[in-house]
Design a protein around this motif. Structure first.
Motif, PDB file in Angstrom:
ATOM      1  N   LEU A  52       0.813  -1.219   0.000  1.00 59.44           N
ATOM      2  CA  LEU A  52       0.000   0.000   0.000  1.00 59.44           C
ATOM      3  C   LEU A  52       0.841   1.261   0.000  1.00 59.44           C
ATOM      4  O   LEU A  52       0.618   2.142  -0.811  1.00 59.44           O
ATOM      5  CB  LEU A  52      -0.971  -0.006   1.180  1.00 59.44           C
ATOM      6  N   PRO A  53       1.821   1.401   0.897  1.00 60.33           N
ATOM      7  CA  PRO A  53       2.633   2.613   0.786  1.00 60.33           C
ATOM      8  C   PRO A  53       3.542   2.506  -0.430  1.00 60.33           C
ATOM      9  O   PRO A  53       4.127   1.463  -0.675  1.00 60.33           O
ATOM     10  CB  PRO A  53       3.454   2.631   2.083  1.00 60.33           C
ATOM     11  N   TYR A  54       3.594   3.554  -1.191  1.00 55.75           N
ATOM     12  CA  TYR A  54       4.428   3.523  -2.389  1.00 55.75           C
ATOM     13  C   TYR A  54       5.159   4.833  -2.484  1.00 55.75           C
ATOM     14  O   TYR A  54       4.663   5.855  -2.025  1.00 55.75           O
ATOM     15  CB  TYR A  54       3.560   3.272  -3.635  1.00 55.75           C
ATOM     16  N   ARG A  55       6.332   4.823  -3.061  1.00 55.70           N
ATOM     17  CA  ARG A  55       7.121   6.048  -3.172  1.00 55.70           C
ATOM     18  C   ARG A  55       6.322   7.152  -3.854  1.00 55.70           C
ATOM     19  O   ARG A  55       5.697   6.921  -4.878  1.00 55.70           O
ATOM     20  CB  ARG A  55       8.386   5.796  -3.981  1.00 55.70           C
ATOM     21  N   LYS A  56       6.411   8.320  -3.268  1.00 59.59           N
ATOM     22  CA  LYS A  56       5.699   9.459  -3.849  1.00 59.59           C
ATOM     23  C   LYS A  56       6.653  10.234  -4.740  1.00 59.59           C
ATOM     24  O   LYS A  56       7.570  10.884  -4.259  1.00 59.59           O
ATOM     25  CB  LYS A  56       5.150  10.353  -2.754  1.00 59.59           C
ATOM     26  N   HIS A  57       6.442  10.131  -6.026  1.00 55.97           N
ATOM     27  CA  HIS A  57       7.209  10.902  -7.003  1.00 55.97           C
ATOM     28  C   HIS A  57       6.212  11.672  -7.846  1.00 55.97           C
ATOM     29  O   HIS A  57       5.060  11.270  -7.983  1.00 55.97           O
ATOM     30  CB  HIS A  57       8.015   9.976  -7.928  1.00 55.97           C
ATOM     31  N   ASP A  58       6.668  12.755  -8.436  1.00 53.70           N
ATOM     32  CA  ASP A  58       5.763  13.471  -9.317  1.00 53.70           C
ATOM     33  C   ASP A  58       5.526  12.628 -10.574  1.00 53.70           C
ATOM     34  O   ASP A  58       6.224  11.652 -10.831  1.00 53.70           O
ATOM     35  CB  ASP A  58       6.272  14.878  -9.647  1.00 53.70           C
ATOM     36  N   LYS A  59       4.527  13.012 -11.325  1.00 52.57           N
ATOM     37  CA  LYS A  59       4.094  12.220 -12.482  1.00 52.57           C
ATOM     38  C   LYS A  59       5.230  12.003 -13.480  1.00 52.57           C
ATOM     39  O   LYS A  59       5.386  10.910 -14.019  1.00 52.57           O
ATOM     40  CB  LYS A  59       2.915  12.905 -13.162  1.00 52.57           C
ATOM     41  N   LYS A  61       8.508  11.861 -12.959  1.00 54.68           N
ATOM     42  CA  LYS A  61       9.463  10.881 -12.437  1.00 54.68           C
ATOM     43  C   LYS A  61       8.893   9.466 -12.511  1.00 54.68           C
ATOM     44  O   LYS A  61       9.601   8.517 -12.825  1.00 54.68           O
ATOM     45  CB  LYS A  61       9.857  11.208 -10.992  1.00 54.68           C
ATOM     46  N   ARG A  62       7.599   9.318 -12.186  1.00 50.98           N
ATOM     47  CA  ARG A  62       6.966   7.993 -12.277  1.00 50.98           C
ATOM     48  C   ARG A  62       6.968   7.505 -13.723  1.00 50.98           C
ATOM     49  O   ARG A  62       7.256   6.350 -13.992  1.00 50.98           O
ATOM     50  CB  ARG A  62       5.541   8.040 -11.724  1.00 50.98           C
ATOM     51  N   LYS A  63       6.655   8.408 -14.671  1.00 52.05           N
ATOM     52  CA  LYS A  63       6.618   8.032 -16.083  1.00 52.05           C
ATOM     53  C   LYS A  63       7.998   7.568 -16.559  1.00 52.05           C
ATOM     54  O   LYS A  63       8.118   6.571 -17.271  1.00 52.05           O
ATOM     55  CB  LYS A  63       6.130   9.208 -16.925  1.00 52.05           C
ATOM     56  N   ILE A  64       9.043   8.277 -16.140  1.00 48.95           N
ATOM     57  CA  ILE A  64      10.411   7.887 -16.500  1.00 48.95           C
ATOM     58  C   ILE A  64      10.745   6.523 -15.895  1.00 48.95           C
ATOM     59  O   ILE A  64      11.296   5.650 -16.563  1.00 48.95           O
ATOM     60  CB  ILE A  64      11.422   8.967 -16.052  1.00 48.95           C
TER      61      ILE A  64
END
Length: 189
Positions: A52-59, A61-64
């Motif tokens: 459930l907890p997952y690293r919080k990155h901006d969109k 960074k997640r896309k990369i």
């Protein structure tokens, strides 16, 4: 009571999502499962058995991170891209399903000793030339319920599972790893 561990690794997470959905675009994966800013992604992750907890990155960074991971999985033959340009979707291959099953079977071998409320710190300094072994150790520690304090410092409230001890011995990493039992309260609670 014995409990089993899990490896919350990004490769594994993406393969599980693709296996369960059959096919998905990066946008569907992000918006439906991994975007931590949406509360409704928690039930999706729980349904898939993801952490459930997952690293919080901006969109961006997640896309990369998605693109790099999927490219790596594609080179290994675990996923294929379908569609064109904006309609790109990914699906897991037979080899990817087989790899995922191997990982899952490996994780099932981790039998976690019960927590005994005694804080343990695992500190390691594994050379860069052994980075695969270092990554494997991190995966096993995470699967065993240990929390990462820094890249090479982990804490937990249970003895190390026998599988991890055997892995450390087989990798000849004993001189790179130190395990401390914390007997007095400090800044950790």
């Amino acid at each position: 009571a014995e409990t089993k561990g899990r490896i919350p690794k990004f490769n594994r997470v993406l393969l599980i999502i693709l296996q369960r959905l059959g096919e998905a675009s990066l946008e569907v994966i992000d918006q439906g499962f991994l975007n931590p800013t949406y509360g409704f992604t928690h039930p999706s992750r729980a349904f898939l058995g993801l952490p459930l907890p997952y690293r919080k990155h901006d969109k961006q960074k997640r896309k990369i991170a998605f693109s790099r991971t999927l490219s790596r999985l594609k080179r290994k033959g675990f996923v294929v891209k379908t569609g064109r340009n904006k309609n790109n979707a990914w699906e897991i291959t037979h080899a990817g399903k087989k790899y995922l099953a191997t990982i899952e079977n490996d994780i099932e071998d981790i039998i976690l000793p019960p927590e005994d409320s005694k804080m343990r710190l695992i500190v390691f300094d594994i050379p860069e030339s052994e980075r695969r072994k270092r990554g494997r150790l991190r995966d096993l520690l995470a699967a065993s319920g240990f929390q990462q304090l820094q890249k090479s410092v982990w804490s937990g409230k249970r003895p190390l599972p026998e599988l991890i001890v055997k892995q450390i011995k087989s990798y000849n990493l004993g001189n790179c790893i130190h395990i401390f039992k914390v007997t007095k309260d400090g800044t950790l609670s």
